[in-house]
Design an enzyme around this catalytic site. Structure first.
Site, PDB file in Angstrom:
ATOM      1  N   HIS A  54       1.274  -1.297  -0.217  1.00 33.19           N
ATOM      2  CA  HIS A  54       0.433   0.060   0.337  1.00 33.19           C
ATOM      3  C   HIS A  54       0.960   1.268   0.165  1.00 33.19           C
ATOM      4  CE1 HIS A  54      -3.733  -2.116   0.559  1.00 33.19           C
ATOM      5  NE2 HIS A  54      -3.141  -2.743   1.489  1.00 33.19           N
ATOM      6  N   ASN A 127     -10.191  -3.203   1.417  1.00 40.02           N
ATOM      7  CA  ASN A 127      -9.867  -2.887   0.262  1.00 40.02           C
ATOM      8  C   ASN A 127     -10.890  -2.829  -0.482  1.00 40.02           C
ATOM      9  OD1 ASN A 127      -7.412  -3.469   0.395  1.00 40.02           O
ATOM     10  ND2 ASN A 127      -7.858  -5.795   0.496  1.00 40.02           N
TER      11      ASN A 127
END
Length: 485
Positions: A54, A127
């Site tokens: 990320h 997510n």
């Protein structure tokens, strides 16, 4: 109007910011030039370790407003009444690539929400897909290593990607999501967000419920084909960042409607799927969506590094009325996320403006460490209990206790009646239209055909066959055709 005076970091005025001090005209530079040394030393230290996953992200501020009463299932204060507004910070991200990667790539997207509630910060870290590739955190480093750059070639290798998936049949469901039409969102505004994990809510009477979060985009789902994504990434690697920034700046504020699925805790043991398995969903026919509120983003950060790069989200930041479930992946993340931030940002990262509580004040006995900025005065103690009116425990758990039994050891998750690695992947495939299936097959074959080992290809094909015979046959034919070219 006189200009403000440029100073050094210690506050001394700077006489010349254009020329370094030297030993005569044209001579070598002087070690005594404190301003030059300070500027170069700071420049060398402007970057911190990027996130291992990320790393490439964007963020914005906004608010969450409760639109529907859910007090029957949770006593969380920020959800306590219709109309209640809570400030939020949201960070979107890709998963696998580095900080310099492109936005328009086939990859899951992080969807992390920090609620600045009156009872402390609540972090919901999810997510844009409701499932994930693995179900046990002990495999997470292996999974990420298989998806990141190879130690020798320095690039992502199809052999590594598909070899791991070949030996991880539980990934079949998420691979079907990733390779389908929603694998490349057109922007962060045009995708859904999911808590993905199962969490626990507790009401005022102490009743426990398991929940899954769904943030449905109010802009509508928009995605890119592989060809469109390649063109977009080439033209503007920062496409998603550009879109989010410009939309908010021109007053087009993206929003999402939050829904939850609610499962009474007593139903978990006998549910047909393991409700704590991150590779599975709860079909809406079993547990319908229930509306909770509306998330709106309306302000861009003033400094991307300070507020996006240094933003620290951790799933273990709960508030009263909300807690964890036995979801193994969630349990692992309760430690791993906070530990990653302690490494990247330091033990006092929670004191940074973007991470500090806003609707309340943090009261604890943490002191010292790198970049400590809350000494709390000469009379504040750093131990508890004490006789100096320091903060004290409430004695009230944040959520209901989880029942445990059995012996310690390394156990596989208990099997429920429909628990296998392929059923839900097949269900997802069968929901797709003919054109969606065609694109899914082409996307999978495009990567799988690049794998050098036949046995790895065959292992993956077996997974798709197990999910749906037509699915497997079509992928096998497409891979064969590409390898014969």
């Amino acid at each position: 109007m006189s200009k403000r005076v440029l100073t050094t970091e210690s506050g001394a005025p700077v006489a010349d910011n254009q020329n370094s001090a030297s030993a005569g005209i044209g001579g070598p530079l002087l070690l005594q030039d404190q301003h030059l040394l300070e500027k170069l030393a700071r420049f060398n230290r402007e970057r911190i370790p990027e996130r291992v996953v990320h790393a490439r992200g964007s963020g914005a501020y906004g608010h969450f407003e409760v639109t529907d009463d859910v007090t029957d299932v949770t006593y969380a204060d920020f959800l306590g009444e219709v109309g209640r507004r809570t400030e939020v910070f949201v960070r979107f991200s890709t998963v696998a690539d580095s900080l310099g990667g492109a936005d328009a790539v086939r990859d899951p997207r992080g969807f992390a929400v920090k609620f600045y509630t009156r009872e402390g910060n609540y972090d919901l870290v999810g997510n844009n897909t409701p499932v994930f590739f693995i179900k046990d955190p002990i495999k997470f480093p292996d999974f990420i290593h298989s998806q990141k750059r190879d130690p020798f070639t320095g690039r992502q290798e199809p052999d590594n990607v598909w070899d791991f998936w070949a030996h991880s049949p539980e990934a079949t469901h998420q691979v079907t999501w990733l390779m389908g039409d929603r694998g490349i969102p057109a922007s962060y505004r045009h995708m859904n967000g999911y808590g993905s994990h199962t969490y626990q809510w507790t009401n005022a009477e102490g009743e426990a419920f398991f929940v899954k979060y769904h943030f449905k985009t109010n802009q509508g789902i928009r995605c890119l084909s592989s060809e469109q994504a390649a063109e977009t990434a080439g033209k503007d690697p920062n496409s998603h960042q550009t879109d989010l920034l410009q939309a908010i700046e021109r007053g087009v504020h993206p929003s999402w409607t939050l829904y939850v699925q609610i499962m009474p805790a007593a139903e978990a043991a006998d549910y047909r799927f393991n409700p704590f398995d991150l590779t599975k969903v709860w079909p809406h026919a079993d547990y319908p969506l229930r509306r909770v509120g509306r998330l709106v983003l309306d302000r861009n950060p003033d400094n991307v590094f300070a507020e996006v790069e240094q933003a620290a989200f951790s799933p273990n930041n709960f508030v009263p009325g909300i807690g964890p479930s036995p979801d193994k992946m969630l349990q692992g993340r309760l430690f791993a996320y906070a530990d990653a931030h302690r490494y990247r940002l330091g033990v006092n990262h929670t004191q940074l403006a973007v991470n500090a509580p806003r609707a309340t004040t943090a009261e604890n006995y943490g002191r010292d460490g790198l970049m400590a900025v809350n000494p709390q005065g000469r009379y504040a103690k750093n131990y508890e209990p004490n006789s100096y009116d320091g903060p004290a425990e409430t004695g009230r758990p944040l959520s209901a206790p989880l029942a445990v039994s059995g012996h310690t050891g390394t156990h596989q998750a208990p099997q429920h009646t429909k628990d296998d690695d392929f059923f839900q992947a097949g269900e997802l495939y069968r929901l797709m239209s003919g054109e969606e299936k065609k694109r899914l097959v082409a996307n999978i074959a495009g990567g799988l055909s690049q794998v050098s080992r036949d046995d790895v290809i065959e292992k993956n094909l077996a997974h798709f066959h197990a999910a749906d015979p037509e699915y497997g046959t079509r992928v096998a034919e497409a891979v064969r055709a590409l390898r014969e070219d």
